[in-house]
Write a protein that holds these residues in place. Structure first.
Motif, PDB file in Angstrom:
ATOM      1  N   PHE A 619     -38.675 -18.710   4.591  1.00 59.93           N
ATOM      2  CA  PHE A 619     -38.482 -20.392   4.123  1.00 59.93           C
ATOM      3  C   PHE A 619     -38.159 -20.771   3.123  1.00 59.93           C
ATOM      4  N   ALA A 620     -36.924 -22.140   2.332  1.00 57.73           N
ATOM      5  CA  ALA A 620     -36.555 -22.705   1.507  1.00 57.73           C
ATOM      6  C   ALA A 620     -37.159 -24.183   1.992  1.00 57.73           C
ATOM      7  N   PHE A 621     -38.011 -24.701   1.019  1.00 56.78           N
ATOM      8  CA  PHE A 621     -38.116 -25.992   0.955  1.00 56.78           C
ATOM      9  C   PHE A 621     -37.454 -26.868   0.045  1.00 56.78           C
ATOM     10  N   GLU A 622     -37.249 -27.803   0.430  1.00 57.30           N
ATOM     11  CA  GLU A 622     -36.464 -28.965  -0.672  1.00 57.30           C
ATOM     12  C   GLU A 622     -36.611 -30.173   0.179  1.00 57.30           C
ATOM     13  N   LEU A 623     -36.813 -31.437  -1.175  1.00 57.15           N
ATOM     14  CA  LEU A 623     -36.799 -32.769  -0.873  1.00 57.15           C
ATOM     15  C   LEU A 623     -35.082 -33.484  -1.163  1.00 57.15           C
ATOM     16  N   PRO A 624     -34.812 -33.680   0.218  1.00 58.75           N
ATOM     17  CA  PRO A 624     -33.725 -34.377  -0.266  1.00 58.75           C
ATOM     18  C   PRO A 624     -32.916 -35.273  -1.422  1.00 58.75           C
ATOM     19  N   ASP A 625     -31.991 -35.586  -1.863  1.00 57.45           N
ATOM     20  CA  ASP A 625     -31.486 -36.221  -3.171  1.00 57.45           C
ATOM     21  C   ASP A 625     -31.307 -38.101  -2.705  1.00 57.45           C
ATOM     22  N   SER A 626     -31.223 -38.176  -1.466  1.00 56.31           N
ATOM     23  CA  SER A 626     -31.191 -39.365  -0.770  1.00 56.31           C
ATOM     24  C   SER A 626     -32.670 -39.857   0.091  1.00 56.31           C
ATOM     25  N   PRO A 627     -33.250 -40.665   0.124  1.00 53.27           N
ATOM     26  CA  PRO A 627     -32.937 -41.517  -1.068  1.00 53.27           C
ATOM     27  C   PRO A 627     -33.738 -41.339  -2.113  1.00 53.27           C
ATOM     28  N   ALA A 628     -33.120 -42.062  -3.366  1.00 51.48           N
ATOM     29  CA  ALA A 628     -33.741 -41.510  -4.662  1.00 51.48           C
ATOM     30  C   ALA A 628     -35.588 -41.649  -4.997  1.00 51.48           C
ATOM     31  N   SER A 629     -35.627 -42.928  -4.207  1.00 52.79           N
ATOM     32  CA  SER A 629     -37.062 -42.578  -4.290  1.00 52.79           C
ATOM     33  C   SER A 629     -37.625 -41.250  -3.739  1.00 52.79           C
ATOM     34  N   ILE A 630     -37.495 -40.893  -2.889  1.00 48.30           N
ATOM     35  CA  ILE A 630     -37.822 -39.164  -2.284  1.00 48.30           C
ATOM     36  C   ILE A 630     -38.141 -38.491  -3.182  1.00 48.30           C
ATOM     37  N   LYS A 631     -37.165 -37.838  -4.353  1.00 47.13           N
ATOM     38  CA  LYS A 631     -37.948 -37.251  -5.042  1.00 47.13           C
ATOM     39  C   LYS A 631     -38.680 -38.533  -6.479  1.00 47.13           C
ATOM     40  N   ARG A 632     -38.527 -39.227  -6.499  1.00 43.14           N
ATOM     41  CA  ARG A 632     -39.840 -39.994  -7.116  1.00 43.14           C
ATOM     42  C   ARG A 632     -40.821 -40.035  -7.701  1.00 43.14           C
ATOM     43  N   ASN A 633     -40.946 -39.879  -6.529  1.00 44.06           N
ATOM     44  CA  ASN A 633     -42.721 -39.737  -5.951  1.00 44.06           C
ATOM     45  C   ASN A 633     -43.440 -38.698  -5.675  1.00 44.06           C
ATOM     46  N   TRP A 634     -42.010 -37.589  -4.651  1.00 44.29           N
ATOM     47  CA  TRP A 634     -42.610 -36.506  -4.372  1.00 44.29           C
ATOM     48  C   TRP A 634     -42.384 -35.221  -4.930  1.00 44.29           C
ATOM     49  N   THR A 635     -43.145 -34.081  -5.175  1.00 44.62           N
ATOM     50  CA  THR A 635     -42.183 -32.935  -5.401  1.00 44.62           C
ATOM     51  C   THR A 635     -42.930 -32.033  -4.572  1.00 44.62           C
ATOM     52  N   ILE A 636     -42.521 -30.643  -4.175  1.00 52.30           N
ATOM     53  CA  ILE A 636     -42.653 -30.192  -3.567  1.00 52.30           C
ATOM     54  C   ILE A 636     -42.329 -28.455  -3.932  1.00 52.30           C
ATOM     55  N   VAL A 637     -43.005 -27.223  -3.641  1.00 55.72           N
ATOM     56  CA  VAL A 637     -43.248 -26.087  -3.939  1.00 55.72           C
ATOM     57  C   VAL A 637     -43.892 -25.605  -3.314  1.00 55.72           C
ATOM     58  N   ARG A 638     -42.834 -24.353  -3.631  1.00 53.17           N
ATOM     59  CA  ARG A 638     -43.087 -23.331  -2.337  1.00 53.17           C
ATOM     60  C   ARG A 638     -43.782 -22.165  -2.674  1.00 53.17           C
ATOM     61  N   ILE A 639     -45.132 -22.229  -1.717  1.00 50.61           N
ATOM     62  CA  ILE A 639     -46.006 -20.815  -2.069  1.00 50.61           C
ATOM     63  C   ILE A 639     -46.237 -19.361  -1.525  1.00 50.61           C
ATOM     64  N   SER A 640     -45.884 -19.795  -0.364  1.00 52.93           N
ATOM     65  CA  SER A 640     -45.235 -18.557   0.506  1.00 52.93           C
ATOM     66  C   SER A 640     -44.097 -18.315   1.084  1.00 52.93           C
ATOM     67  N   GLY A 641     -43.493 -16.905   1.609  1.00 47.34           N
ATOM     68  CA  GLY A 641     -42.573 -17.335   2.312  1.00 47.34           C
ATOM     69  C   GLY A 641     -42.507 -18.475   3.997  1.00 47.34           C
ATOM     70  N   ASP A 642     -44.014 -19.004   3.889  1.00 51.50           N
ATOM     71  CA  ASP A 642     -43.727 -20.106   5.802  1.00 51.50           C
ATOM     72  C   ASP A 642     -44.844 -21.046   4.909  1.00 51.50           C
ATOM     73  N   HIS A 643     -44.856 -21.305   3.656  1.00 53.16           N
ATOM     74  CA  HIS A 643     -45.941 -22.159   3.398  1.00 53.16           C
ATOM     75  C   HIS A 643     -45.535 -22.774   1.564  1.00 53.16           C
ATOM     76  N   ALA A 644     -45.387 -24.030   1.476  1.00 53.42           N
ATOM     77  CA  ALA A 644     -45.207 -24.664   0.466  1.00 53.42           C
ATOM     78  C   ALA A 644     -46.438 -25.720   0.737  1.00 53.42           C
ATOM     79  N   GLN A 645     -46.184 -27.159  -0.444  1.00 53.62           N
ATOM     80  CA  GLN A 645     -47.476 -27.534  -1.329  1.00 53.62           C
ATOM     81  C   GLN A 645     -46.880 -29.025  -1.792  1.00 53.62           C
ATOM     82  N   LEU A 646     -46.931 -30.146  -0.745  1.00 55.73           N
ATOM     83  CA  LEU A 646     -46.005 -31.384  -1.261  1.00 55.73           C
ATOM     84  C   LEU A 646     -47.105 -32.311  -2.103  1.00 55.73           C
ATOM     85  N   SER A 647     -47.222 -32.810  -3.252  1.00 51.44           N
ATOM     86  CA  SER A 647     -47.869 -33.129  -4.076  1.00 51.44           C
ATOM     87  C   SER A 647     -47.022 -34.551  -4.857  1.00 51.44           C
ATOM     88  N   LEU A 648     -47.723 -35.651  -5.365  1.00 51.81           N
ATOM     89  CA  LEU A 648     -47.235 -36.923  -5.888  1.00 51.81           C
ATOM     90  C   LEU A 648     -46.666 -36.151  -7.250  1.00 51.81           C
TER      91      LEU A 648
END
Length: 888
Positions: A619-648
């Motif tokens: 799977f592909a994980f990403e944050l939407p462009d709207s609202p802008a505060s999402i990408k400003r406050n959070w970031t997401i990184v895929r660590i395997s085919g089924d898993h990702a990691q969300l952090s500030l």
């Protein structure tokens, strides 16, 4: 018989036997345990311990005192019997020997006294006296041979036997006596001795069967009682007479013999005993068969060994089917079977002829018939009957059946009825009428054990079994069953899926076509055409449905015919659903917690997709462009085919609950993606990364389900309280109603009630008795106006103590109530009537009865007879005196 005196003289003492050969005369019949003679051994040293032995230990035994005994009973031959007696010093092992020769006494009683005096005696050892010269000799002891006396002697008694004397009676006056069993010991008085002459006599007849021999000891003393001679042993043998008949151990003897036994076959042994001497002719028995019943096929089927009593067959022809039992009369005779002088007795021998397999089973018919409906198993189609002449319920009679032909597929088996011995032809496998309409079986019957040798009959019997198969209506069957098809999910409703038809195996029955119906369809996706079996969809097929297991969906259909009786069959349709990319991935979990600072604040999430490869991960994980505060406050990184990691992304985010949308895309073709919202709870954390204000955040974010559950609990509690209050009020009303049954204004005691009719008999029995009762709680004074009172009521002032009537109403039957009230009024002297003015309460307005003052009598009092007033009780006694007294 007088003792024989023998003397010997030596010049010096020499240890050993006094002679090399010793001869003695004994009776011809020797009994076991009988003393025969005494041997004397000379020992110059009296302290030597000498042990005696015999060269024939099985026949003779020498005791420590030198007496020779017979070990067994036997008859001496005419020739002398010789054996060697040995003596051994136990300390020095020095041994001495002497040969003993035994000669039988003359067989005729008239032997001359001269011959008898020739019997030699044992040379007794010298007895030295310490005051005498060593060359002075002493006389030896004296011994007499055994005396034989026949039993049952007729006398006369006492009967003289022998005279005992000593050669010292010439110089001394001696007295003789005898001791032992039969003399001075029980049985006493059988033998007596003349103390002067030494004549030994018997006083009564003897019985050998009670005592076979007597062992006496004779004594010789002087007038002062001093012993003159050493005591001598006298043995009296009781000679047997034939005075006892043989006796069989059993009066009836039972034996068995197999039928068809060859001559010489052992059957049984009968035994008889005779109380007479078994070593003499009186006790020697001989057996013979007196009679045989029945006498077929030969009167001499058995013989008996005349000495041992063994019964054996002597002729052939024993057949249990003809003669099952023989009875023999057996005779036993003593005197070696001498019919003239011997005594005899008889017993019965019952010989049972046992069965052997000499008769094979034979079928009662050559052909047996039976029928069976098709497809039936474990049913008996034919009974095969046989006859067997052997003994029933034995291995020689029990039949075993087997099929020798006509059943190559093993559809039948034959069982044996243990009671009747019949063969039960049973169906083992289902039979199809359309394939086989008839079976012709060949069967054979034989016994459990083989036939006996020499039997000419064949060992088995054969027969034919004809079995007809009956056609019945059979169930239709689907072909194939189950039926497997492969279909992509997402097929729309109304699409033709497949055709699923059945076949009717009844080709020879005329019936209409089959009808189809649905039996099981868990998701209700399918329907089937009742005529042609075409299956179409009624809903969209979904592989991700809960009714699909391992991509497989099962549905069951029914095919029915119109036969008699109607039959039906089932078939299973298996649909293997192929996956399409019809489901977008979702985030899991839906909620997460992190700290308000940058470190540590990683949240692990997983993508979940109901589809399978290749329509699932990676799977592909990403944050939407709207609202802008999402990408400003959070970031997401895929660590395997089924898993990702969300952090500030920022260093600090204020504590609270944030909705973070995440776009997840699968690998299907075409791709499927969805935006999933992850509820993140940001909290203050301690040094270990644990939230410290988690309670406040959790309370602020109370879920909708929890709120609904709390409201439902409050509503249920209010309903319970309301139901309790209503129940309490209803209970109070019921209690008040019980306390007051009627209104005081409706009290009928002082009212006039109008009744339209007097009653309708049994049809008018529904009346309310409560109108005649008054509640206990209402007092009479409380319901009457002040100043209005009946003058006949009880006065208020003190009054005499009379029995008080109960004011309580009677709760029972109205008749009992009135009778009890009348009885109380009659017995109460304070109750009215009495001469006074009665004032009644106001009866109320509107009465249709009018005033009582307007009533007048239609006739004068003089025309009335008032004598009946005397019967009305004490209340009317005054009126009876006033009007019933005649002209007065």
């Amino acid at each position: 018989q007088a003792p024989i005196k023998a003397t010997c003289e030596d010049l010096s003492c020499k240890t050993g036997f006094p002679e090399d050969v010793h001869s003695a005369v004994v009776s011809r019949s020797v009994l076991g345990g009988q003393p025969l003679l005494n041997v004397r051994f000379r020992s110059c040293d009296g302290n030597k311990k000498i042990h005696f032995g015999s060269s024939e230990p099985e026949d003779f035994r020498v005791s420590e005192d030198g007496v020779v005994y017979a070990e067994r009973s036997f008859q001496l031959s005419a020739e002398p019997t010789e054996f060697v007696v040995s003596a051994q010093d136990k300390e020095t092992q020095e041994e001495w020997q002497m040969r003993v020769k035994l000669t039988p006494e003359p067989a005729f009683p008239g032997a001359s006294e001269k011959d008898q005096r020739k019997i030699e005696d044992i040379i007794f050892p010298w007895q030295q006296n310490k005051y005498s010269s060593p060359l002075k000799r002493q006389k030896r002891d004296w011994v007499i041979p055994p005396i034989n006396l026949p039993e049952n002697s007729r006398g006369p008694f006492p009967q003289e036997l022998v005279r005992i004397r000593s050669d010292r009676d010439k110089s001394l006056s001696l007295r003789y006596s005898v001791t032992g069993p039969g003399a001075d010991q029980p049985p006493t008085g059988i033998f007596i001795i003349n103390p002067i002459s030494g004549q030994l006599s018997v006083t009564k007849p003897l019985d050998r069967e009670q005592i076979a021999s007597f062992h006496l000891r004779a004594h010789a003393v002087d007038v002062n009682g001093n012993q003159v001679e050493n005591p001598i042993d006298i043995v009296i043998n009781v000679i047997d007479m034939n005075d006892n008949r043989p006796e069989f151990l059993h009066q009836v003897w039972n034996g068995t013999v197999p039928e068809g036994s060859k001559p010489g076959t052992y059957v049984m042994t009968v035994t008889a005993i005779d109380a007479d001497d078994p070593n003499a002719q009186n006790g020697m028995l001989r057996y013979r068969i007196l009679s045989q019943a029945p006498s077929s096929p030969s009167p001499n089927m058995f013989t008996i060994n005349n000495e041992t009593g063994d019964i054996i067959t002597v002729a052939a022809g024993l057949d249990r089917e003809k003669v099952q039992q023989y009875t023999l009369i057996i005779q036993a005779t003593d005197m070696e079977g001498n019919p003239t002088y011997g005594l005899s007795n008889t017993a019965t021998a019952v010989i049972t002829v046992t069965d052997v397999n000499d008769n094979p089973p034979e079928f009662t018919a050559m052909t047996f018939y039976g029928e069976v409906p098709e497809n039936r198993v474990d049913v008996i189609v034919a009974n095969l009957t046989v006859t067997d002449k052997d003994q029933p319920h034995t291995p020689a009679w029990n039949a075993m059946y087997r099929m020798t032909g006509g059943d190559p597929t093993g559809r039948f088996t034959i069982l044996t009825d243990p009671n009747s011995n019949d063969g039960l032809v049973t169906v083992l496998k289902p039979i199809d009428f359309e394939t086989n309409r008839m079976f012709v079986l060949t069967v054979a019957a034989e016994n459990q054990v083989p036939l006996a040798k020499g039997i000419q009959h064949p060992p088995q019997s054969t027969a034919t079994v004809s079995i007809t198969v009956i056609d019945v209506n059979e169930s239709p069957y689907f072909v194939p069953n189950p039926k497997l098809i492969r279909q992509e999910e997402g097929l729309h409703a109304g699409s033709v899926l497949t055709t699923f038809t059945a076949q009717d195996p009844d080709r020879y029955m005329q019936q209409t076509s089959l009808r189809y119906s649905k039996l099981s369809d868990p998701a209700n996706w399918l329907k089937i055409d009742p005529v042609n079996g075409q299956i179409t969809t009624t809903a969209v097929l979904d592989r991700e449905s809960i009714y699909v297991q391992n991509n497989m969906y099962n549905a069951t259909f029914l095919a029915s015919d119109n036969g008699i009786p109607p039959m039906s069959g089932t078939g299973t349709l298996q649909i293997y659903l192929l996956d399409i990319n019809d489901n977008a991935p979702q985030v899991n979990p839906k909620e997460a917690t992190t700290c308000e600072t940058l470190q540590p604040n990683a949240i692990n999430i997983t993508a979940v997709d109901p589809d399978i490869d290749p329509n699932a991960g990676p799977f592909a994980f990403e944050l939407p462009d709207s609202p802008a505060s999402i990408k400003r406050n959070w970031t997401i990184v895929r660590i395997s085919g089924d898993h990702a990691q969300l952090s500030l992304r920022i260093r600090f985010l204020e504590a609270g609950i944030y909705d973070v949308p995440i776009v997840i895309t699968d690998s299907g073709n075409p791709h499927a993606s969805s935006t999933s919202v992850l509820k993140v709870k940001v909290c203050q954390c301690d040094i270990n990364g644990d939230c410290t204000d988690v309670d406040r955040i959790v309370g602020a974010g109370l879920g909708t389900g929890a709120i609904i559950a709390i409201l439902l609990c409050i509503i249920i509690l209010l309903i319970l309280v309301l139901m309790f209050v209503v129940w309490m009020k209803r209970r109070d009303k019921e209690r008040q109603a019980k306390q007051l049954l009627i209104d005081p204004e409706d009290d009928v005691r002082d009212n006039i009630l109008k009744y339209d009719e007097e009653g309708g008999g049994e049809e008018d029995q529904d009346y309310d008795l409560s109108q005649l009762q008054q509640p206990d709680t209402v007092e009479p004074d409380a319901i009457k106006p002040v100043g209005i009172r009946r003058l006949d009521e009880r006065p208020i002032h003190a009054e005499p103590q009379y029995p008080v009537r109960s004011a309580a109403p009677h709760p029972g039957d109205i008749g009992d109530f009135i009778n009890e009230g009348l009885k109380a009024a009659d017995n109460d002297p304070t109750a009215p009537p009495y001469d006074s003015l009665l004032v009644f309460d106001y009866e109320g307005s509107g009465s249709t009865a009018g005033s009582l003052s307007s009533l007048n009598s239609s006739s004068s009092g003089g025309e009335q007879d008032y004598d009946y007033l005397n019967d009305w009780g004490p209340r009317f006694k005054k009126l009876a005196d006033m009007y019933g007294g005649g002209d007065d």
